[in-house]
Design a protein around this motif. Structure first.
Motif, short mmCIF file in Angstrom:
data_model
loop_
_atom_site.label_atom_id
_atom_site.label_comp_id
_atom_site.label_asym_id
_atom_site.label_seq_id
_atom_site.Cartn_x
_atom_site.Cartn_y
_atom_site.Cartn_z
N ASP A 324 3.16 -3.51 6.85
CA ASP A 324 2.88 -2.76 5.50
C ASP A 324 2.05 -1.67 5.83
O ASP A 324 2.18 -0.52 5.02
N LEU A 325 0.98 -1.89 6.48
CA LEU A 325 0.12 -0.86 6.51
C LEU A 325 0.56 0.23 7.03
O LEU A 325 0.30 1.66 6.62
N GLY A 326 1.26 0.26 8.15
CA GLY A 326 1.94 1.11 9.02
C GLY A 326 2.76 2.08 7.91
O GLY A 326 2.96 3.15 8.03
N ARG A 327 3.63 1.30 7.39
CA ARG A 327 4.73 1.78 6.13
C ARG A 327 3.98 2.70 5.14
O ARG A 327 4.31 3.74 4.91
N GLU A 328 2.81 2.11 4.61
CA GLU A 328 2.32 3.02 3.63
C GLU A 328 1.48 4.21 4.27
O GLU A 328 1.40 5.10 3.58
N ASP A 360 -3.90 9.93 -5.35
CA ASP A 360 -5.40 9.03 -5.68
C ASP A 360 -5.03 7.72 -5.25
O ASP A 360 -5.57 6.87 -4.57
N SER A 361 -4.02 7.15 -5.97
CA SER A 361 -3.64 5.68 -5.96
C SER A 361 -3.08 5.66 -4.58
O SER A 361 -3.39 4.36 -4.16
N ALA A 362 -2.31 6.19 -3.99
CA ALA A 362 -1.97 5.96 -2.65
C ALA A 362 -3.03 5.88 -1.59
O ALA A 362 -3.26 4.82 -0.59
N LEU A 363 -4.01 6.55 -1.71
CA LEU A 363 -5.21 6.99 -0.77
C LEU A 363 -6.19 5.56 -1.05
O LEU A 363 -6.56 4.84 0.00
N ASP A 364 -6.39 5.21 -2.46
CA ASP A 364 -7.14 4.15 -2.72
C ASP A 364 -6.49 2.82 -2.12
O ASP A 364 -7.22 1.98 -1.81
N ASP A 365 -5.17 2.83 -2.29
CA ASP A 365 -4.59 1.44 -1.65
C ASP A 365 -4.77 1.43 0.03
O ASP A 365 -4.94 0.40 0.36
N LEU A 366 -4.70 2.60 0.45
CA LEU A 366 -4.90 2.33 2.01
C LEU A 366 -6.21 2.19 2.22
O LEU A 366 -6.70 1.38 3.09
N VAL A 367 -7.29 2.63 1.49
CA VAL A 367 -8.75 2.32 1.96
C VAL A 367 -8.84 0.70 1.52
O VAL A 367 -9.70 0.05 2.34
N GLU A 368 -8.30 0.17 0.52
CA GLU A 368 -8.41 -1.09 0.33
C GLU A 368 -7.85 -2.08 1.34
O GLU A 368 -8.40 -3.10 2.06
N ARG A 369 -6.70 -1.76 2.05
CA ARG A 369 -5.91 -2.23 3.15
C ARG A 369 -6.80 -2.07 4.29
O ARG A 369 -6.86 -3.18 5.17
N LEU A 370 -7.54 -1.06 4.46
CA LEU A 370 -8.25 -0.72 5.83
C LEU A 370 -9.56 -1.50 5.66
O LEU A 370 -10.04 -1.77 6.85
#
Length: 383
Positions: A324-328, A360-370
């Motif tokens: 899922d991280l890769g897809r995002e 902003d939402s997309a990058l914030d989501d990635l930061v949380e996943r990472l």
């Protein structure tokens, strides 16, 4: 610190919402246990194991600080972790325990790790666990990544030399065209910045904290040239900064083979690249006139993927959300690419409110996943 932040948040929701959740909350409160943290009695106190959400009060009775893992004693998969429990203090650990074996491992700062008695839980579904990563595990991916960075520095030197040549020839239009590819190439190397040391400030620093601001003599590198190129400075005024940039990059490239990245920091850097992107690029704090923050954000995504590709062998069996991280990452890269038209990138101040919110939402989501990647790749003592 919990292994998966999303799970911890889900447990909070479980314990504090609705009538059924309130019932579970009362059960959880009833199951809270004081568990001793010490070299001689690690894990003592968990005498009535039951399935479900369990809160442990970890009380350190020793004379020094310690960290504690709740693990499967057979596979050593870790289900919960608390760091830096000071002597005489108590810290809480909340996990979901289910069918299987568990043991607390106490890891004092200045002594060998001690594993407490095995406790068996019958019934129920256990929460997620992951086998600890050691520093030895991280050495091969770190070495591979460091070699890749060396090649990236060579490319950055070549592209920056092209920028310098355009300035030397007085062709500022060509210099503006050459600036962005050179800068983005350097930005893709983000996980190595800590190993770059003072060179990074000379190459990619800002005027933050400089008494003279953008006119301070210590304001150097890509952003110094950016400011001049987009604020009407003459080519003669930019020749010295361009020469200094190429010299700094060349020196870094030539010394890189003798440098050593800290393997223990690799997972953390995968998280920090995009954390810094949100903090500096999406706020425009690093824009000195080119309006290229979205291009930099896109390069930082590339840099993050490079780190993750080296960590993938370790993460595949430890991080269930890796696909899922890769897809995002791919989806967000595509969204950013949509702001590039005919080689030009949309400036932040030209975005609509809806566009800003989506990015902003997309990058914030990635930061949380990472953040989970950083936690899973944080080396742990096993002895």
């Amino acid at each position: 610190m919990f292994l998966v932040l999303a799970v911890a948040l889900a447990l909070v929701a479980l314990c504090f919402g609705g009538s059924e959740q309130n019932s579970e909350q009362k059960k959880t409160a009833a199951r809270r246990l004081v568990v001793e943290v010490s070299e001689s009695h690690c894990g003592r106190g968990w005498s009535r194991p039951e399935p479900g959400v369990q809160t442990f009060d970890l009380h350190n009775t020793s004379d020094g600080a310690a960290e504690v893992y709740l693990e499967d004693p057979g596979t050593h998969a870790v289900y919960g972790e608390v760091e830096d429990i000071g002597p005489g203090t108590t810290r809480q650990l909340t996990v979901r325990v289910g069918k299987g074996a568990y043991a607390f491992k106490c890891v004092p700062d200045d002594a060998d790790a001690v594993t407490g008695p095995t406790v068996r839980v019958t019934g129920g579904e256990r929460g997620p666990g992951a086998t600890p990563v050691t520093e030895h595990d991280l050495i091969p991916p770190a070495l591979i990544y460091q070699t890749w960075v060396g090649g990236g520095l060579s490319t950055a030197v070549r592209l920056s030399a092209k920028l310098k040549d355009a300035i030397d020839q007085g062709d500022l239009a060509a210099a503006r065209s050459a600036w962005l590819p050179a800068h983005l190439q350097y930005e893709r190397l983000g996980a190595a910045y800590d190993a770059f040391g003072d060179a990074d400030g000379a190459i990619n620093g800002t005027d933050a904290g400089l008494p003279g601001g953008v006119r301070d003599k210590d304001f150097t590198g890509f952003h110094r040239i950016e400011y001049g190129l987009w604020h009407g400075e003459s080519a003669s005024g930019l020749r010295a900064p361009a020469a200094a940039l190429v010299k700094a990059l060349t020196g870094l490239r030539d010394s890189w083979a003798q440098s050593r990245m800290d393997p223990a920091q690799l997972g953390l850097r995968a998280h920090e690249i995009l954390e810094n992107t949100v903090q500096f690029e999406l706020t425009g704090r690093t824009d000195y006139g080119s309006g290229s923050n979205l291009a930099t954000a896109r390069a930082n995504l590339d840099g993050t993927r490079e780190v993750l590709s080296r960590l993938r062998p370790l993460l595949t069996t430890r991080y269930a959300d890796l696909p899922d991280l890769g897809r995002e990452l791919t989806r967000t890269a595509g969204a950013l690419d949509g702001f590039r038209h005919d080689g030009r990138w949309t400036a932040l101040d030209r975005l609509t409110r809806a566009q800003r919110e989506r990015i902003d939402s997309a990058l914030d989501d990635l930061v949380e996943r990472l953040a989970s990647v950083a936690t899973l790749c944080d080396p742990r003592r096993t002895v």
